[in-house]
Design a protein around this motif. Sequence first.
Motif: not given
Length: 481
Positions: A170-173, A178, A283, A285, A287, A306, A309, A311, A313
């Motif tokens: 799980i990716t995200g700022e 997350k 998870s 934040n 890249n 991976n 994934t 992502e 927003p």
Amino acid sequence: MREKILIADDEESIRWVLGNCLEKAGYTVEYAEDGTQALERIASDNFSLIVLDIRMPDISGLEVMRQIRSAGIDTPVIIITAQNTVKNAIDAMKEGAYDYLLKPFDLDEVKITVQRAVESYRNAKKLEQFRAALKEAIEPSQEIIGKSPAMLKIYKTIGRIAEKDITVLITGESGTGKELIARSIHQNSRRKEERLVAVNITAIPKELLESELFGYEKGAFTGATIRKQGRFEEANRGTLLLDEIGDMPFDLQTKLLRVLEEKRFYRLGSEKPVEVDVRVIASTNKNLEEEVALGRFRKDLYYRLNGITIEIPPLRERKEDIPLLVEYFVDRYGKEFGIGKRVISEEAKEILLEYNWPGNVRELENTIKRVLVLSSDSIITADILLEAAPYLKGKTPGKEDSLDRLISSHLINLINSHEEGPRGEGIYGTIMKMVEKPLIETVLKLTRGNKKKAASLLGINRNTLSKKIEELGIYIAEASD
């Protein structure tokens, strides 16, 4: 139809002065001589405002207010008192009073305060139907709020993968939610009856991380007086969330990869393997593709994590979800804080929509909590919102925003989400480590790995820099002196 107000005071002269003033202002006024009579009148009639003396012979004004709030009555209350003390003011506001007035009265002030309270209550009632309609779309039990195309796509992905034992990245700022996504995957999986164990990699000192993950045997190191299970064992048959996986030290990444492949590991100080059945969700934040290219993250581990994934927003890219989020947080924390129903005005919503939310959903959540705590009004207007959260005036934290404001915004989110480390590490140590690592990495990148130049820029000696690089697990692709 005229608004009806109840005045409860044991002094007849006070009841007469206030009642006469308010009747001339166009209100219908009823009276109670003590707290018991006030409770009886409140139970048998509907009022737009209740005015209570803080001291009455049988039941105090504060106790009357507690009882009507416990009964679910959200009519605004104004407390009157002859004692201008900080304690009285604080007690009144803590119990949920709209405001308080001092004896002897300034009748102009009384009329203004009463008018504001009545209008706020009237507007809240008018907007209840609108608010209820929004609540239906929120689905508060899920806690993942949003109807934007991006969020609908995430919901579909969760539905497709939840029951399949595949590793998820799980990716995200920071602040995008997350962990909520990870919990939703777990709660919809066949492992939902078992534990979800969350580990924040950045909150655990590097030298303790291996023992936290894999546990240790008695005598494995100084202070290891008993055998201790690690997080992998705690999550056996359940799910393990490795939060901020991008900050895991490079040498420990190798051990993690082996565990994912072999489904077994060794506790520190043991030669006997421990087999586990764990679903891993990671998870970050960061890249990770960039981290791999820079040599800070293992390529094989990245490919292993991976499997799927998701992502998330940033909030600025799904602003259509902001009204739903706002209504959800207003409803949730209004109930949690015991402060009754609140409504956000359209003008206030416009301000929230225009702001870019660098701290994402977590920053929005904390802003709503702050406004609810600092305001007594049923309607949160634009002025009330900006008074409680002045940083919203800037709208977007771009070039016009000061560095101090940007740092403060992120620190607020970090502090609110902080959990104490495994050995009682405080927020200062955690944040210093989070700041220190990217600072050193950036300087090393600018100096192309030249430690001498980097140490000079940082204002520390080269030995200290080398020690920090080792402690923080910083990888230098082309290190030199």
